[in-house]
Design a protein around this motif. Structure first.
Motif, PDB file in Angstrom:
ATOM      1  N   CYS A   5     -13.013  48.256 -20.680  1.00 29.14           N
ATOM      2  CA  CYS A   5     -12.495  49.501 -20.097  1.00 29.14           C
ATOM      3  C   CYS A   5     -11.550  49.234 -18.928  1.00 29.14           C
ATOM      4  O   CYS A   5     -10.548  49.914 -18.770  1.00 29.14           O
ATOM      5  CB  CYS A   5     -13.652  50.379 -19.608  1.00 29.14           C
ATOM      6  SG  CYS A   5     -14.727  50.957 -20.927  1.00 29.14           S
ATOM      7  N   ILE A  27     -19.484  50.772 -17.394  1.00 25.94           N
ATOM      8  CA  ILE A  27     -19.211  51.589 -18.583  1.00 25.94           C
ATOM      9  C   ILE A  27     -18.870  50.689 -19.769  1.00 25.94           C
ATOM     10  O   ILE A  27     -19.350  50.886 -20.884  1.00 25.94           O
ATOM     11  CB  ILE A  27     -18.069  52.593 -18.303  1.00 25.94           C
ATOM     12  CG1 ILE A  27     -18.589  53.725 -17.418  1.00 25.94           C
ATOM     13  CG2 ILE A  27     -17.498  53.163 -19.595  1.00 25.94           C
ATOM     14  CD1 ILE A  27     -17.522  54.679 -16.938  1.00 25.94           C
ATOM     15  N   LYS A  31     -20.572  50.887 -23.489  1.00 30.46           N
ATOM     16  CA  LYS A  31     -19.850  51.711 -24.475  1.00 30.46           C
ATOM     17  C   LYS A  31     -19.984  51.148 -25.895  1.00 30.46           C
ATOM     18  O   LYS A  31     -20.248  49.960 -26.081  1.00 30.46           O
ATOM     19  CB  LYS A  31     -18.373  51.826 -24.097  1.00 30.46           C
ATOM     20  CG  LYS A  31     -17.561  50.571 -24.382  1.00 30.46           C
ATOM     21  CD  LYS A  31     -16.097  50.767 -24.034  1.00 30.46           C
ATOM     22  CE  LYS A  31     -15.302  49.485 -24.096  1.00 30.46           C
ATOM     23  NZ  LYS A  31     -15.025  48.958 -25.400  1.00 30.46           N
ATOM     24  N   ILE A 109     -19.342  56.649 -24.701  1.00 28.76           N
ATOM     25  CA  ILE A 109     -19.813  56.205 -23.388  1.00 28.76           C
ATOM     26  C   ILE A 109     -21.066  57.000 -23.004  1.00 28.76           C
ATOM     27  O   ILE A 109     -20.994  58.233 -22.866  1.00 28.76           O
ATOM     28  CB  ILE A 109     -18.713  56.409 -22.325  1.00 28.76           C
ATOM     29  CG1 ILE A 109     -17.459  55.608 -22.718  1.00 28.76           C
ATOM     30  CG2 ILE A 109     -19.203  56.026 -20.943  1.00 28.76           C
ATOM     31  CD1 ILE A 109     -16.208  56.010 -21.970  1.00 28.76           C
ATOM     32  N   HIS A 113     -23.808  56.581 -16.844  1.00 28.28           N
ATOM     33  CA  HIS A 113     -22.829  55.974 -15.946  1.00 28.28           C
ATOM     34  C   HIS A 113     -21.833  56.999 -15.412  1.00 28.28           C
ATOM     35  O   HIS A 113     -21.365  56.887 -14.272  1.00 28.28           O
ATOM     36  CB  HIS A 113     -22.078  54.843 -16.654  1.00 28.28           C
ATOM     37  CG  HIS A 113     -22.991  53.746 -17.113  1.00 28.28           C
ATOM     38  ND1 HIS A 113     -23.792  53.056 -16.240  1.00 28.28           N
ATOM     39  CD2 HIS A 113     -23.244  53.242 -18.343  1.00 28.28           C
ATOM     40  CE1 HIS A 113     -24.506  52.158 -16.923  1.00 28.28           C
ATOM     41  NE2 HIS A 113     -24.191  52.262 -18.195  1.00 28.28           N
TER      42      HIS A 113
END
Length: 229
Positions: A5, A27, A31, A109, A113
């Motif tokens: 990310c 994240i 994910k 996601i 978070h």
């Protein structure tokens, strides 16, 4: 399947650009990247979401079912959109359904978070609020158009919206191809009325068609129609 990310340029298109590097790393570690095939549902109206979908490529329609069982498309979402954000933040069931209009690449996601970042990162919270405010403004415009504009104006406006947002192919046709039913569901009219209106536009040389594809032939006349002249 995808990179991390913190290295993803897609986040520059949405509220994730306000996340700090360590938040993006968290994240990225959680994910899940997936392919969603054309016609598949990302989430259905009334579903409880445990995360959001960040669109890397492809297009989906966001729609709401009316009491008479007809779909009203409220938005066409493309690269950079974060789907399900409002539902996750409010911790409510989804108000809309999201269905892929073509093959999509998305990153799922988990909400944990996002909630941590909303609580601890003021810039991210502001970016999310700006995004939600933009969606509300768009929805306000749809309501006004439905109440005050004719079907002809709304079909013309939809064609303009599609060209403005998705561009044209090398033959001048709008790059995204929607069924006549999808266009009717954006406009908020019956499929038959939509088909009649498009045929009328074609006779008036406002547009050209090739199967489902649409090309704007006379922009000035189409824009005058939208403005009610």
């Amino acid at each position: 399947m995808h990179g991390r990310c913190e290295n993803c340029i897609i986040r520059e298109l949405n509220s994730f650009k306000a996340l700090k590097k360590e938040e993006l790393k968290r994240i990225s570690d959680s994910k899940v990247s997936k392919i969603v095939k054309k016609g598949e549902t990302l989430f259905a109206e009334g579903e409880k979401l445990n995360g959001v979908f960040c669109v890397r490529s492809g297009v989906s329609k966001l729609s709401k079912m009316s009491n008479n069982g007809k779909d009203q498309i409220v938005k066409i979402a493309t690269k950079g959109e974060v789907l399900g954000q409002r539902s996750v933040i409010s911790d409510e069931s989804t108000n809309l359904s999201a269905v892929a209009l073509n093959d999509m690449e998305v990153c799922y996601i988990p909400k944990q978070h996002l909630q941590e970042s909303l609580n601890n990162n003021v810039e991210f919270t502001k970016a999310v609020l700006v995004h939600i405010a933009s969606d509300l403004k768009f929805a306000d415009n749809i309501i006004v158009n439905m109440a005050q504009k004719t079907v002809r104006q709304r079909v013309a406006e939809t064609i303009k919206y599609l060209e403005d947002n998705f561009g044209k192919d090398n033959e001048g046709y709008i790059s995204i191809t929607l069924t006549r039913e999808d266009i009717a569901n954006i406009v908020g009219t019956a499929k038959e009325a939509c088909i009649r209106t498009l045929s009328s536009f074609k006779k008036e040389n406002l547009i050209a068609t090739d199967g489902k594809r649409i090309k704007i032939e006379d922009k000035k006349a189409l824009y005058r129609l939208i403005e009610g002249f």
